[in-house]
Design a protein around this motif. Structure first.
Motif, PDB file in Angstrom:
ATOM      1  N   ASP A 111      40.825  17.408 -16.347  1.00  0.00           N
ATOM      2  CA  ASP A 111      40.613  16.067 -15.796  1.00  0.00           C
ATOM      3  C   ASP A 111      41.867  15.202 -15.879  1.00  0.00           C
ATOM      4  N   TYR A 112      42.870  15.668 -16.601  1.00  0.00           N
ATOM      5  CA  TYR A 112      44.086  14.880 -16.805  1.00  0.00           C
ATOM      6  C   TYR A 112      45.356  15.577 -16.320  1.00  0.00           C
ATOM      7  N   PHE A 113      45.393  16.913 -16.430  1.00  0.00           N
ATOM      8  CA  PHE A 113      46.663  17.605 -16.208  1.00  0.00           C
ATOM      9  C   PHE A 113      46.641  18.660 -15.102  1.00  0.00           C
ATOM     10  N   SER A 114      45.522  18.841 -14.441  1.00  0.00           N
ATOM     11  CA  SER A 114      45.487  19.785 -13.323  1.00  0.00           C
ATOM     12  C   SER A 114      46.177  19.177 -12.108  1.00  0.00           C
ATOM     13  N   GLU A 115      46.427  19.998 -11.108  1.00  0.00           N
ATOM     14  CA  GLU A 115      47.009  19.495  -9.861  1.00  0.00           C
ATOM     15  C   GLU A 115      46.079  18.473  -9.214  1.00  0.00           C
ATOM     16  N   GLU A 116      44.790  18.762  -9.238  1.00  0.00           N
ATOM     17  CA  GLU A 116      43.829  17.817  -8.678  1.00  0.00           C
ATOM     18  C   GLU A 116      43.858  16.497  -9.427  1.00  0.00           C
ATOM     19  N   ALA A 117      43.963  16.570 -10.749  1.00  0.00           N
ATOM     20  CA  ALA A 117      43.998  15.344 -11.549  1.00  0.00           C
ATOM     21  C   ALA A 117      45.242  14.526 -11.245  1.00  0.00           C
ATOM     22  N   LEU A 118      46.398  15.200 -11.124  1.00  0.00           N
ATOM     23  CA  LEU A 118      47.632  14.486 -10.807  1.00  0.00           C
ATOM     24  C   LEU A 118      47.511  13.772  -9.472  1.00  0.00           C
ATOM     25  N   ILE A 119      46.941  14.450  -8.489  1.00  0.00           N
ATOM     26  CA  ILE A 119      46.753  13.835  -7.178  1.00  0.00           C
ATOM     27  C   ILE A 119      45.844  12.612  -7.287  1.00  0.00           C
ATOM     28  N   LYS A 120      44.772  12.750  -8.061  1.00  0.00           N
ATOM     29  CA  LYS A 120      43.840  11.629  -8.232  1.00  0.00           C
ATOM     30  C   LYS A 120      44.524  10.447  -8.897  1.00  0.00           C
ATOM     31  N   TYR A 121      45.334  10.707  -9.917  1.00  0.00           N
ATOM     32  CA  TYR A 121      46.056   9.613 -10.579  1.00  0.00           C
ATOM     33  C   TYR A 121      47.022   8.941  -9.606  1.00  0.00           C
ATOM     34  N   ARG A 122      47.660   9.728  -8.751  1.00  0.00           N
ATOM     35  CA  ARG A 122      48.566   9.142  -7.755  1.00  0.00           C
ATOM     36  C   ARG A 122      47.807   8.221  -6.812  1.00  0.00           C
TER      37      ARG A 122
ATOM     38  N   ILE B 161      37.402  18.140  -2.653  1.00  0.00           N
ATOM     39  CA  ILE B 161      37.587  18.164  -1.189  1.00  0.00           C
ATOM     40  C   ILE B 161      38.703  17.201  -0.796  1.00  0.00           C
ATOM     41  N   ASP B 162      38.743  16.039  -1.432  1.00  0.00           N
ATOM     42  CA  ASP B 162      39.823  15.078  -1.157  1.00  0.00           C
ATOM     43  C   ASP B 162      41.171  15.665  -1.558  1.00  0.00           C
ATOM     44  N   ALA B 163      41.209  16.298  -2.732  1.00  0.00           N
ATOM     45  CA  ALA B 163      42.463  16.901  -3.192  1.00  0.00           C
ATOM     46  C   ALA B 163      42.924  17.975  -2.225  1.00  0.00           C
TER      47      ALA B 163
ATOM     48  N   GLU C  59      50.127  17.968   2.820  1.00  0.00           N
ATOM     49  CA  GLU C  59      51.407  18.325   2.201  1.00  0.00           C
ATOM     50  C   GLU C  59      52.051  19.529   2.875  1.00  0.00           C
ATOM     51  N   LYS C  60      51.237  20.398   3.470  1.00  0.00           N
ATOM     52  CA  LYS C  60      51.799  21.548   4.187  1.00  0.00           C
ATOM     53  C   LYS C  60      52.715  21.092   5.320  1.00  0.00           C
ATOM     54  N   THR C  61      52.412  19.919   5.879  1.00  0.00           N
ATOM     55  CA  THR C  61      53.242  19.369   6.952  1.00  0.00           C
ATOM     56  C   THR C  61      54.374  18.516   6.391  1.00  0.00           C
ATOM     57  N   THR C  62      54.059  17.633   5.446  1.00  0.00           N
ATOM     58  CA  THR C  62      55.073  16.721   4.920  1.00  0.00           C
ATOM     59  C   THR C  62      56.062  17.410   3.987  1.00  0.00           C
ATOM     60  N   ASN C  63      55.611  18.491   3.342  1.00  0.00           N
ATOM     61  CA  ASN C  63      56.401  19.145   2.291  1.00  0.00           C
ATOM     62  C   ASN C  63      56.818  18.135   1.222  1.00  0.00           C
ATOM     63  N   HIS C  64      55.968  17.137   1.021  1.00  0.00           N
ATOM     64  CA  HIS C  64      56.219  16.082   0.027  1.00  0.00           C
ATOM     65  C   HIS C  64      54.874  15.636  -0.506  1.00  0.00           C
ATOM     66  N   ASP C  65      54.656  15.838  -1.801  1.00  0.00           N
ATOM     67  CA  ASP C  65      53.332  15.618  -2.373  1.00  0.00           C
ATOM     68  C   ASP C  65      52.911  14.159  -2.398  1.00  0.00           C
ATOM     69  N   VAL C  66      53.828  13.253  -2.707  1.00  0.00           N
ATOM     70  CA  VAL C  66      53.458  11.834  -2.776  1.00  0.00           C
ATOM     71  C   VAL C  66      53.268  11.249  -1.377  1.00  0.00           C
ATOM     72  N   LYS C  67      54.089  11.681  -0.419  1.00  0.00           N
ATOM     73  CA  LYS C  67      53.907  11.207   0.955  1.00  0.00           C
ATOM     74  C   LYS C  67      52.554  11.644   1.497  1.00  0.00           C
ATOM     75  N   ALA C  68      52.107  12.827   1.100  1.00  0.00           N
ATOM     76  CA  ALA C  68      50.799  13.303   1.517  1.00  0.00           C
ATOM     77  C   ALA C  68      49.693  12.388   0.998  1.00  0.00           C
ATOM     78  N   VAL C  69      49.858  11.886  -0.216  1.00  0.00           N
ATOM     79  CA  VAL C  69      48.892  10.933  -0.773  1.00  0.00           C
ATOM     80  C   VAL C  69      48.875   9.657   0.061  1.00  0.00           C
ATOM     81  N   GLU C  70      50.057   9.175   0.417  1.00  0.00           N
ATOM     82  CA  GLU C  70      50.149   7.958   1.234  1.00  0.00           C
ATOM     83  C   GLU C  70      49.406   8.135   2.548  1.00  0.00           C
TER      84      GLU C  70
END
Length: 447
Positions: A25-36, A76-78, A85-96
């Motif tokens: 809930d804190y350190f997985s990839e899904e969790a990081l995305i959620k925190y972002r 599902i959101d993650a 991100e497959k298109t942006t090749n940038h994880d934070v931009k994908a969140v935006e």
């Protein structure tokens, strides 16, 4: 191939998954995305609360709808963000882009360019990751740590009057009490933990090079430094680092990892002591029907829990050591080495959690072998020599240390009778002789 505990490469997600799954809930990839997502949403709300001129018309009743985006965040959101991100090749931009899609769905698309306004990706990463560490400490680490210390407190009280032979340099030494020896570790652990609680969980928030360049050029009249501090410290409950480069300098985070490492080191020391006491037969271990101690030797009940804990603490400390040594170092205003390293923050927490649970399991299996404690004390009457020579010093007796040295450093067995016979040879009063004869290995335990 679907990931399961049987095909996971890391034992944290494999063999020990049941012990560490709360950390997901804190350190997985899904969790990081959620925190972002959470930081981006809270930042947009903070901009509305200034308010920026272009956001004055925003309906603040929609804040709850915005918060729902991260509060009800799903796998599902993650997955949708990973697809972007497959298109942006940038994880934070994908969140935006994901949040912008949510704005479209809420019918507030005219405000979506204020998502990630003036920020760089590190404004999100360097708030999301410290926030995840802070909440993991509170939600997972603290309860596990307290469970170990609470058990140690219980045992220290239960065994407070158990006299035991001490060993310095591995040799018999002045007796002590088992409860006091456990209390030593309790105090050590808690002193380090108190220091840990005083370390700030710090975050960087200040634009591409930490100076709010983009913010200031767009809205020069706003005190952006004050805004950033307010946002980080009030909305996120973190310490605002300022000034910085593009990234958090990680000095406080390094201090945190060093403190966690010291706690682990103390527990390694404790595990080894208990392991040794078990090997000395001071403790038996509860036997669980069906369990096997050795594949070849049926009689064995091995101290595996303390060994497992020691091993996992060692791995955790190796990673904490790398994190604290590497993260504060970055070329010029930033390089990318911190990014991949920070993705492993949960790993030492995982091994630490496994270790805490193993130590606790081992402690719950201990059975005090009182007879062995008593036997060791009875077999080592030589340890009262310190007490005798100290009283003789008090009485002004000539060369008491040398007299006791002559008695005790021989190959002959020293026992209660030989000590009593020696006392009878001393030129002291009967009261002093009786005082000396009253001393035994089991009662010579100090404060």
């Amino acid at each position: 191939m679907q990931l399961t505990p049987l095909n996971a490469v890391s034992p944290i997600d494999g063999r020990y998954r049941s012990k560490t799954e709360k950390l997901a809930d804190y350190f997985s990839e899904e969790a990081l995305i959620k925190y972002r997502v959470r930081v981006e949403i809270e930042y947009f709300i903070a901009l509305c609360n200034i308010p920026l001129p272009q956001l004055k018309g925003f309906d603040t009743s929609l804040f709850s709808d915005l918060k729902t985006i991260y509060e009800n965040f799903t796998a599902i959101d993650a997955a949708a963000i990973k697809e972007i991100e497959k298109t942006t090749n940038h994880d934070v931009k994908a969140v935006e882009y994901f949040i912008k899609d949510k704005f479209d769905a809420l019918g507030i698309q005219e405000y979506k360019e204020f998502i990630h306004f003036g920020l760089t990706s590190q404004d999100i990463n360097n708030t999301a990751i410290p926030l995840s560490i802070k909440e993991a400490l509170e939600g997972v680490y603290l309860p596990s740590y307290e469970a170990v210390v609470d058990k140690l407190n219980d045992l220290a009280k239960e065994w407070s009057d158990v006299s035991m032979l001490a060993r310095t340099h591995g040799q018999p030494a002045s007796p002590t009490r088992l409860g006091k020896e456990i209390e030593v570790f309790i105090v050590r652990l808690n002193e380090q933990f108190n220091g840990l609680k005083n370390i700030p969980i710090a975050a960087k928030f200040g634009g591409a090079t930490g100076n709010y360049n983009a913010h200031k050029v767009a809205y020069p009249a706003i005190d952006w430094k004050a805004f950033g501090s307010s946002f980080v410290e009030e909305a996120l409950q973190l310490r605002h680092s300022f000034p910085t480069t593009q990234i958090e300098h990680y000095d406080h985070m390094a201090s945190l990892f060093d403190a966690l490492k010291r706690i682990n080191t103390i527990l390694i020391d404790f595990n080894r002591d208990i392991w040794t006491y078990i090997s000395m037969d001071y403790f038996k271990q509860k036997i669980k029907k069906g369990e096997v101690g050795s594949s070849a030797m049926p009689h064995k009940v091995n101290p595996i829990d303390f060994e497992n804990s020691e091993g996992n603490l060692g791995i955790a400390n190796a990673i904490f050591e790398h994190l604290s040594g590497k993260l504060p170092i970055s070329r010029l205003q930033r390089d990318l080495t911190d990014s991949t390293v920070l993705r492993n923050v949960g790993v030492p927490f995982g091994h630490t959690l496994i270790a805490f649970q193993s130590t606790l399991k081992g402690l719950n299996k201990l059975l005090l072998n009182a007879a062995k404690f008593e036997q060791d004390l009875e077999n080592n009457w030589a340890v009262v020599a310190e007490a005798i020579q100290t009283i003789l010093r008090r009485e002004g007796y000539p060369n008491p240390y040398e007299a006791l040295k002559g008695l005790t450093r021989t190959n002959e067995k020293i026992n209660q009778q030989s000590i009593a016979a020696f006392i009878e040879t001393l030129d002291v009063s009967e009261d002093i002789k009786n005082e000396l004869k009253a001393i035994s290995p089991s009662n010579y335990t100090g404060i």
